[in-house]
Design an enzyme around this catalytic site. Sequence first.
Site, PDB file in Angstrom:
ATOM      1  N   SER A   1     -33.707  21.597 -42.127  1.00  0.00           N
ATOM      2  CA  SER A   1     -35.117  21.650 -41.741  1.00  0.00           C
ATOM      3  C   SER A   1     -35.246  21.312 -40.409  1.00  0.00           C
ATOM      4  O   SER A   1     -34.411  21.695 -39.407  1.00  0.00           O
ATOM      5  CB  SER A   1     -36.072  21.066 -42.816  1.00  0.00           C
ATOM      6  OG  SER A   1     -37.120  21.092 -42.444  1.00  0.00           O
ATOM      7  N   GLN A   2     -36.091  20.276 -39.999  1.00  0.00           N
ATOM      8  CA  GLN A   2     -36.150  19.913 -38.565  1.00  0.00           C
ATOM      9  C   GLN A   2     -34.838  19.481 -38.048  1.00  0.00           C
ATOM     10  O   GLN A   2     -34.614  19.399 -36.795  1.00  0.00           O
ATOM     11  CB  GLN A   2     -37.317  18.618 -38.440  1.00  0.00           C
ATOM     12  CG  GLN A   2     -37.001  17.303 -39.196  1.00  0.00           C
ATOM     13  CD  GLN A   2     -38.200  16.512 -38.980  1.00  0.00           C
ATOM     14  OE1 GLN A   2     -39.209  16.930 -38.669  1.00  0.00           O
ATOM     15  NE2 GLN A   2     -37.815  14.973 -39.163  1.00  0.00           N
TER      16      GLN A   2
ATOM     17  N   HIS B   1     -37.728  26.629 -49.720  1.00  0.00           N
ATOM     18  CA  HIS B   1     -37.236  25.798 -48.458  1.00  0.00           C
ATOM     19  C   HIS B   1     -36.002  24.805 -49.031  1.00  0.00           C
ATOM     20  O   HIS B   1     -35.986  24.071 -50.006  1.00  0.00           O
ATOM     21  CB  HIS B   1     -38.301  24.849 -47.954  1.00  0.00           C
ATOM     22  CG  HIS B   1     -37.842  24.440 -46.569  1.00  0.00           C
ATOM     23  ND1 HIS B   1     -37.713  25.025 -45.506  1.00  0.00           N
ATOM     24  CD2 HIS B   1     -37.791  23.055 -45.979  1.00  0.00           C
ATOM     25  CE1 HIS B   1     -37.608  24.406 -44.408  1.00  0.00           C
ATOM     26  NE2 HIS B   1     -37.434  23.022 -44.926  1.00  0.00           N
TER      27      HIS B   1
ATOM     28  N   MET C   1     -37.439  16.344 -42.689  1.00  0.00           N
ATOM     29  CA  MET C   1     -38.422  15.602 -42.831  1.00  0.00           C
ATOM     30  C   MET C   1     -38.640  14.886 -44.170  1.00  0.00           C
ATOM     31  O   MET C   1     -38.570  15.682 -45.311  1.00  0.00           O
ATOM     32  CB  MET C   1     -39.695  16.561 -42.711  1.00  0.00           C
ATOM     33  CG  MET C   1     -40.914  15.819 -42.434  1.00  0.00           C
ATOM     34  SD  MET C   1     -42.545  16.895 -42.220  1.00  0.00           S
ATOM     35  CE  MET C   1     -42.386  17.982 -43.813  1.00  0.00           C
TER      36      MET C   1
ATOM     37  N   ASP D   1     -39.755  30.844 -48.611  1.00  0.00           N
ATOM     38  CA  ASP D   1     -40.094  29.451 -48.258  1.00  0.00           C
ATOM     39  C   ASP D   1     -41.530  29.214 -48.307  1.00  0.00           C
ATOM     40  O   ASP D   1     -42.438  29.819 -47.635  1.00  0.00           O
ATOM     41  CB  ASP D   1     -39.823  29.144 -46.893  1.00  0.00           C
ATOM     42  CG  ASP D   1     -39.543  27.924 -46.364  1.00  0.00           C
ATOM     43  OD1 ASP D   1     -40.331  26.968 -46.456  1.00  0.00           O
ATOM     44  OD2 ASP D   1     -38.448  27.524 -45.541  1.00  0.00           O
TER      45      ASP D   1
END
Length: 304
Positions: free
Chosen positions: A113-114, A287, A39, A231
């Site tokens: 991530s996503q 993250h 993202m 994170d």
Amino acid sequence: MAVWRCLKVLCLVVIFNDIVQTQATNANASLPVVIWHGMGDSCCNPLSMGSIKNMVEDLIPGVYVKSLMIGSNVLSDMMNGFLMNANDQVTDVCKQLAADPKLQGGYNSMGFSQGGQFLRAVAQRCPTPRMHNLISFGGQHQGVFGFPRCPGENSTICNYVRDLLNLGAYNDFVQSFLCQAEYWHDPLNEELYRNKSVFLADINQENVVIPAYKANLQKLNRLVLVKFGKDTMVDPKDSEWFGFYKPGQAKVTYILEESPLYTQDKLGLKAMNEAGKIKFLESPTDHLQFTDEFFKSNILQYLK
């Protein structure tokens, strides 16, 4: 005549050696690598995916690395990471992979991530060309129940996303285009999540079990799940290892082995884990903030 026969034999020997060397080279060649960003990022940001692409190319000379772009340019790629239906993104990527001649022999993949759960959807829905290894860096495989921090310089659009999530993550309009809402998982209302989530509930077999999803995921040689111990972006971070909040509250979490997804083996994760095909890794950082050394020591082996 004797000289002519010798020349023909010599030519055949040379041709045979060339064939053997070519086959050996192909056999030893590393599979291509497909990268899907997270993202607020894009395929070609020199500080993120561009840097990762260059590092992989340096560490594996000659490897073909495809960093996925969703849209016609870098700006649309970044915006689509927020405002394009996740299912449509997966369909677009499946078409890209099928059309790339360099990937037809298979590939390894890295999702950030996503991009981690999106590439898992690719593995489940689009088995051709074949994905051999999937490495998920901080992917939210059981979804998220919070939006605590935004990556990079995207505060304006992140505030817009928060407003839409507050409006109602499971509103039909919001679910139609906001991809963060499509992997929003409300542990306080599991039934609403299962009934309204247009993406995560599907790939996690929450309502209808699609046998092909399970069969296709089990074709992976390795599923590597990287969790980030500090994170501050993913809530809960346990989702990066398929854990999540226990139903009815948002404090206590369960681990993969305690989830219905595992105990009922809806995706084949139990069988994969028992076969040693799932690797759980943890980076003691925030993250996506892993080091080059972490990558070389823990990840590189799954790309060769």
